[in-house]
Design a protein around this motif. Structure first.
Motif, short mmCIF file in Angstrom:
data_model
loop_
_atom_site.label_atom_id
_atom_site.label_comp_id
_atom_site.label_asym_id
_atom_site.label_seq_id
_atom_site.Cartn_x
_atom_site.Cartn_y
_atom_site.Cartn_z
N ILE A 182 0.85 -1.19 0.00
CA ILE A 182 0.00 0.00 0.00
C ILE A 182 0.88 1.24 0.00
O ILE A 182 1.81 1.36 0.80
CB ILE A 182 -0.93 0.03 1.22
N ALA A 183 0.59 2.17 -0.91
CA ALA A 183 1.29 3.45 -0.96
C ALA A 183 0.28 4.57 -0.82
O ALA A 183 -0.84 4.48 -1.34
CB ALA A 183 2.05 3.59 -2.28
N ILE A 184 0.66 5.64 -0.12
CA ILE A 184 -0.17 6.84 -0.02
C ILE A 184 0.60 7.98 -0.67
O ILE A 184 1.75 8.24 -0.31
CB ILE A 184 -0.47 7.22 1.44
N TYR A 205 6.71 -6.37 -8.70
CA TYR A 205 5.35 -6.73 -8.29
C TYR A 205 4.33 -6.44 -9.38
O TYR A 205 4.41 -5.41 -10.05
CB TYR A 205 4.95 -5.95 -7.03
N PRO A 206 3.35 -7.31 -9.54
CA PRO A 206 2.27 -7.02 -10.49
C PRO A 206 1.32 -5.96 -9.93
O PRO A 206 1.29 -5.72 -8.71
CB PRO A 206 1.56 -8.37 -10.63
N LYS A 207 0.55 -5.35 -10.81
CA LYS A 207 -0.36 -4.27 -10.41
C LYS A 207 -1.34 -4.68 -9.32
O LYS A 207 -1.70 -3.87 -8.47
CB LYS A 207 -1.14 -3.77 -11.62
N ASP A 208 -1.81 -5.94 -9.38
CA ASP A 208 -2.85 -6.33 -8.43
C ASP A 208 -2.33 -6.53 -7.00
O ASP A 208 -3.11 -6.81 -6.10
CB ASP A 208 -3.59 -7.58 -8.91
N GLN A 209 -1.02 -6.35 -6.79
CA GLN A 209 -0.48 -6.44 -5.44
C GLN A 209 -0.12 -5.06 -4.87
O GLN A 209 0.43 -4.97 -3.78
CB GLN A 209 0.77 -7.34 -5.41
N LEU A 210 -0.48 -4.01 -5.61
CA LEU A 210 -0.21 -2.65 -5.14
C LEU A 210 -1.49 -1.84 -5.12
O LEU A 210 -2.21 -1.78 -6.11
CB LEU A 210 0.82 -1.97 -6.07
N PHE A 211 -1.76 -1.21 -3.97
CA PHE A 211 -2.93 -0.35 -3.82
C PHE A 211 -2.43 1.06 -3.52
O PHE A 211 -1.66 1.26 -2.58
CB PHE A 211 -3.83 -0.84 -2.68
N VAL A 212 -2.84 2.02 -4.34
CA VAL A 212 -2.38 3.40 -4.18
C VAL A 212 -3.53 4.26 -3.66
O VAL A 212 -4.62 4.28 -4.25
CB VAL A 212 -1.85 3.96 -5.51
N LYS A 227 -14.82 5.37 3.10
CA LYS A 227 -14.84 4.76 1.76
C LYS A 227 -13.47 4.16 1.43
O LYS A 227 -13.38 3.02 0.96
CB LYS A 227 -15.22 5.80 0.71
N ILE A 228 -12.42 4.93 1.67
CA ILE A 228 -11.08 4.45 1.35
C ILE A 228 -10.71 3.25 2.21
O ILE A 228 -10.10 2.28 1.71
CB ILE A 228 -10.04 5.58 1.51
N MET A 229 -11.10 3.27 3.48
CA MET A 229 -10.77 2.13 4.34
C MET A 229 -11.51 0.87 3.91
O MET A 229 -10.97 -0.24 3.99
CB MET A 229 -11.07 2.45 5.80
N ARG A 230 -12.73 1.01 3.43
CA ARG A 230 -13.44 -0.16 2.88
C ARG A 230 -12.67 -0.73 1.70
O ARG A 230 -12.53 -1.95 1.56
CB ARG A 230 -14.87 0.22 2.44
N GLU A 231 -12.15 0.15 0.86
CA GLU A 231 -11.38 -0.30 -0.30
C GLU A 231 -10.08 -0.97 0.13
O GLU A 231 -9.66 -1.98 -0.45
CB GLU A 231 -11.09 0.89 -1.22
N VAL A 232 -9.44 -0.42 1.15
CA VAL A 232 -8.21 -1.01 1.67
C VAL A 232 -8.48 -2.41 2.23
O VAL A 232 -7.76 -3.37 1.93
CB VAL A 232 -7.58 -0.12 2.77
N PHE A 233 -9.52 -2.54 3.03
CA PHE A 233 -9.83 -3.83 3.63
C PHE A 233 -10.21 -4.86 2.57
O PHE A 233 -9.85 -6.04 2.66
CB PHE A 233 -10.96 -3.69 4.67
#
Length: 204
Positions: A94-96, A161-168, A180-186
């Motif tokens: 996860i990157a912010i 890493y492939p794209k599906d292993q990174l959440f920005v 909303k963002i925390m739902r997406e993170v979880f």
């Protein structure tokens, strides 16, 4: 020996401490507070000690919990992608990303507060633009502009890493709609997305 299943890779001064705390509150996640900003992947001496240095933070986890780790300087480190992939190839990262100008000034203020910086902000920026070089450790703290080169940093991660292993996460969007963002993170890390953490802000 258990290593992180989820790892926050940065960016520095973009809310990584708060995000770590909110994710760690989830009952399906174990996040030792001491594991946040333990610079295993960005610090040469620590990394050379081997994975056991990172694994010591997962001792209290139950078998069905995900292990959380994170260091805000990880994606800034030139060796991060390779080191991450060697140790935790299946981890969700996860990157912010925060407005890079605001992020730079926040990092400067952070350094001043901790007596790591005695220049004016203008002087610090001029010296960085002129190519002034720091030691690797000082670079982690004082390269205010280079920390904002997000595309360059994420490319070094995505070489492995492939794209599906990174959440920005975009910091400003997260601040505006944290639930909303925390739902997406979880959802991204594969835990119950209906859980709502206590949303205290860390490192205001």
């Amino acid at each position: 020996m258990r290593l992180p299943d989820v790892y926050i890779i940065g960016a520095q001064k973009s809310g990584t401490t708060t995000l770590y705390d909110w994710i760690a509150q989830h009952p399906q996640v174990f996040g030792d507070p001491l594991a946040k900003d333990f610079p295993f992947f960005s610090h040469d001496i620590l990394y050379k000690k081997g994975p056991k240095e990172l694994a010591k933070f997962s001792k209290g986890a139950s078998p069905n919990q995900l292990i959380l780790g994170g260091d805000a300087n990880t994606m800034f480190s030139k060796d991060a992608g390779k080191r991450l992939y060697k140790a935790i190839p299946n981890a969700k990262l996860i990157a912010i990303l925060r407005n890079p100008v605001e992020r730079a000034f926040s990092a400067y203020c952070h350094a001043v507060e901790r007596l790591l910086e005695n220049r004016t902000f203008e002087q610090a920026i001029k010296e960085e633009l002129s190519g002034y070089c720091y030691s690797p450790l000082d670079s982690m703290r004082k390269d205010y502009l280079r920390h904002g080169l997000y595309a360059q940093q994420l490319k070094s991660i995505m070489k492995y890493y492939p794209k599906d292993q990174l959440f920005v996460i975009i910091f400003e969007e997260w601040k505006e709609n944290p639930k909303k963002i925390m739902r997406e993170v979880f959802s991204f890390i594969g835990v119950d997305e209906s859980f709502i953490p206590v949303m205290h802000i860390k490192n205001v």
